[in-house]
Design an enzyme around this catalytic site. Structure first.
Site, short mmCIF file in Angstrom:
data_model
loop_
_atom_site.label_atom_id
_atom_site.label_comp_id
_atom_site.label_asym_id
_atom_site.label_seq_id
_atom_site.Cartn_x
_atom_site.Cartn_y
_atom_site.Cartn_z
N SER A 149 31.29 48.88 31.17
CA SER A 149 32.53 48.70 30.41
C SER A 149 32.42 49.52 29.13
CB SER A 149 32.71 47.22 30.05
OG SER A 149 33.68 47.07 29.06
N TYR A 162 29.98 38.61 27.37
CA TYR A 162 30.39 39.77 28.17
C TYR A 162 29.85 41.06 27.55
CZ TYR A 162 33.57 43.02 30.57
OH TYR A 162 34.11 44.04 31.32
P1 NAD Z 1 38.36 41.50 39.14
O1 NAD Z 1 38.35 40.14 38.56
O2 NAD Z 1 39.44 41.89 40.05
O3 NAD Z 1 36.99 41.82 39.88
C1 NAD Z 1 35.80 41.14 39.68
C2 NAD Z 1 35.24 40.83 41.06
O4 NAD Z 1 33.95 40.25 40.92
C3 NAD Z 1 36.12 39.79 41.80
O5 NAD Z 1 36.37 40.26 43.11
C4 NAD Z 1 35.25 38.55 41.83
O6 NAD Z 1 35.46 37.74 42.96
C5 NAD Z 1 33.87 39.17 41.83
N1 NAD Z 1 32.85 38.22 41.39
C6 NAD Z 1 32.88 37.42 40.29
N2 NAD Z 1 31.78 36.67 40.26
C7 NAD Z 1 31.06 37.00 41.35
C8 NAD Z 1 29.82 36.55 41.87
N3 NAD Z 1 29.12 35.60 41.27
N4 NAD Z 1 29.35 37.12 43.01
C9 NAD Z 1 30.06 38.06 43.64
N5 NAD Z 1 31.25 38.52 43.20
C10 NAD Z 1 31.73 37.98 42.08
O7 NAD Z 1 38.30 42.48 37.88
P2 NAD Z 1 37.91 44.02 37.77
O8 NAD Z 1 38.58 44.52 36.58
O9 NAD Z 1 38.12 44.73 39.06
O10 NAD Z 1 36.36 43.93 37.44
C11 NAD Z 1 35.37 44.68 38.14
C12 NAD Z 1 34.31 45.13 37.16
O11 NAD Z 1 34.88 46.04 36.23
C13 NAD Z 1 33.68 44.00 36.34
O12 NAD Z 1 32.30 44.17 36.26
C14 NAD Z 1 34.33 44.20 34.97
O13 NAD Z 1 33.51 43.73 33.92
C15 NAD Z 1 34.47 45.70 34.95
N6 NAD Z 1 35.45 46.18 33.95
C16 NAD Z 1 36.78 45.91 34.11
C17 NAD Z 1 37.66 46.37 33.14
C18 NAD Z 1 39.14 46.14 33.22
O14 NAD Z 1 39.86 46.40 32.23
N7 NAD Z 1 39.67 45.67 34.35
C19 NAD Z 1 37.19 47.08 32.02
C20 NAD Z 1 35.84 47.30 31.91
C21 NAD Z 1 34.97 46.86 32.88
#
Ligand code: NAD
Length: 266
Positions: A149, A162
């Site tokens: 991130s 986080y």
């Molecule tokens: P999202 O909530 O759609 O995806 C997160 C996924 O992780 C979900 O499918 C959830 O079921 C899964 N998950 C959560 N806990 C879990 C566990 N214990 N075991 C297995 N799977 C698990 O959100 P996203 O934005 O697609 O997030 C994906 C990654 O991107 C994350 O690591 C998040 O920190 C990172 N990220 C997202 C953003 C943003 O703005 N969306 C920005 C920076 C980083």
């Protein structure tokens, strides 16, 4: 992209958001995809269906769905065993699963802190460990990509657990990259900025809140999951064959200190 056809990729948390887009993109590039999901088998099946539709020109591409919680070591071991049993080997690991929770730092419970760290950081480390063991045992090259991130470098008040987990991910990426570079294992990360996915549901459906978020982004818009997946596909491909230990920021310029867009004084 070069060198992806016929490879096998395991993506954690692949049933939604960025992980889902990565699974679809890698299938499109000709990879078999292992779709790890924690809760929703239906979402995982939808992801698989979309990935296979995208990959339909390349009939050899297959997908495998594995339920598992990356905070549980036994689930991770099971995920790797099932993957190797099905495909014989694994070429690419994408540590994408992640959660966040808003809370003033002085009120964070030990349980919540441990939960976030155990998914975002410990889970990524344990998956990477299994991937590395697999590569070493088969004497094969491997690729690990961490979905970090912008908060691996930008402190994030109210989200300390986080922020800390993603800061740790930067070090995880670099340490493993250095330790295994000579064994043919490349370890990199992408650092998404504000991206339209379910994790941001609280602001993406509210025009005012969304505008506020986007006012901090030099490119003046949020990113898409597909734009994040493109970065992963590049880092996983042979086009990135000499890149290791790096974080690719995909953030519309968010890490460029947007407040300096204009001079602060005459
Ligand atoms: P999202 O909530 O759609 O995806 C997160 C996924 O992780 C979900 O499918 C959830 O079921 C899964 N998950 C959560 N806990 C879990 C566990 N214990 N075991 C297995 N799977 C698990 O959100 P996203 O934005 O697609 O997030 C994906 C990654 O991107 C994350 O690591 C998040 O920190 C990172 N990220 C997202 C953003 C943003 O703005 N969306 C920005 C920076 C980083």
């Amino acid at each position: 992209m070069k060198g992806l056809t016929g490879k096998t990729a395991l993506i954690t948390g692949a049933s939604s958001g960025i992980g889902q887009a990565i699974a679809i993109r890698l299938a499109q590039e000709g990879c078999n995809v292992v779709i790890n999901y924690r809760k929703s088998a239906q979402e995982a099946e939808d992801t698989s269906e979309r990935a296979m539709q995208t990959a339909c020109q390349k009939s050899n591409v297959r997908s495998l769905l594995i339920q598992g919680d990356v905070s549980k070591e036994e689930d991770i071991l099971n995920m790797f065993n099932q993957t190797i049993e099905t495909f014989g080997s694994l070429d690419i690991l994408v540590n994408n699963a992640g959660i966040q929770k808003e809370c003033p730092s002085h009120e964070v419970t030990a349980k919540d802190f441990d939960n976030i760290l155990s998914i975002n950081l410990r889970g990524s480390f344990l998956c990477a460990r299994e991937m590395i063991k697999h590569c070493l045992s088969q004497n094969r090259a491997g690729i690990i990509i961490n979905v970090s991130s912008v908060h691996e470098i930008i402190p994030r008040p109210l989200y300390a657990s986080y922020s800390i987990s993603k800061g740790g991910m930067e070090n995880l990426t670099k340490t493993l990259a250095l330790e295994y570079a000579a064994r043919g294992i490349r370890v990199n990360a992408i650092a998404p900025g504000a991206t339209i996915t379910p994790i941001n549901q609280d602001w993406i459906d509210h025009p005012e809140k969304k505008a506020m978020v986007e006012s901090h982004i030099p490119m003046a818009r949020s990113g898409t999951a597909e734009e994040m997946a493109a970065g992963v596909a590049f880092l996983a491909s042979d086009d990135a064959s000499y890149i290791t230990g790096q974080t690719l920021f995909i953030d519309g310029g968010l890490t460029l200190y947007a407040d300096f867009r204009e001079a602060w004084s005459a």
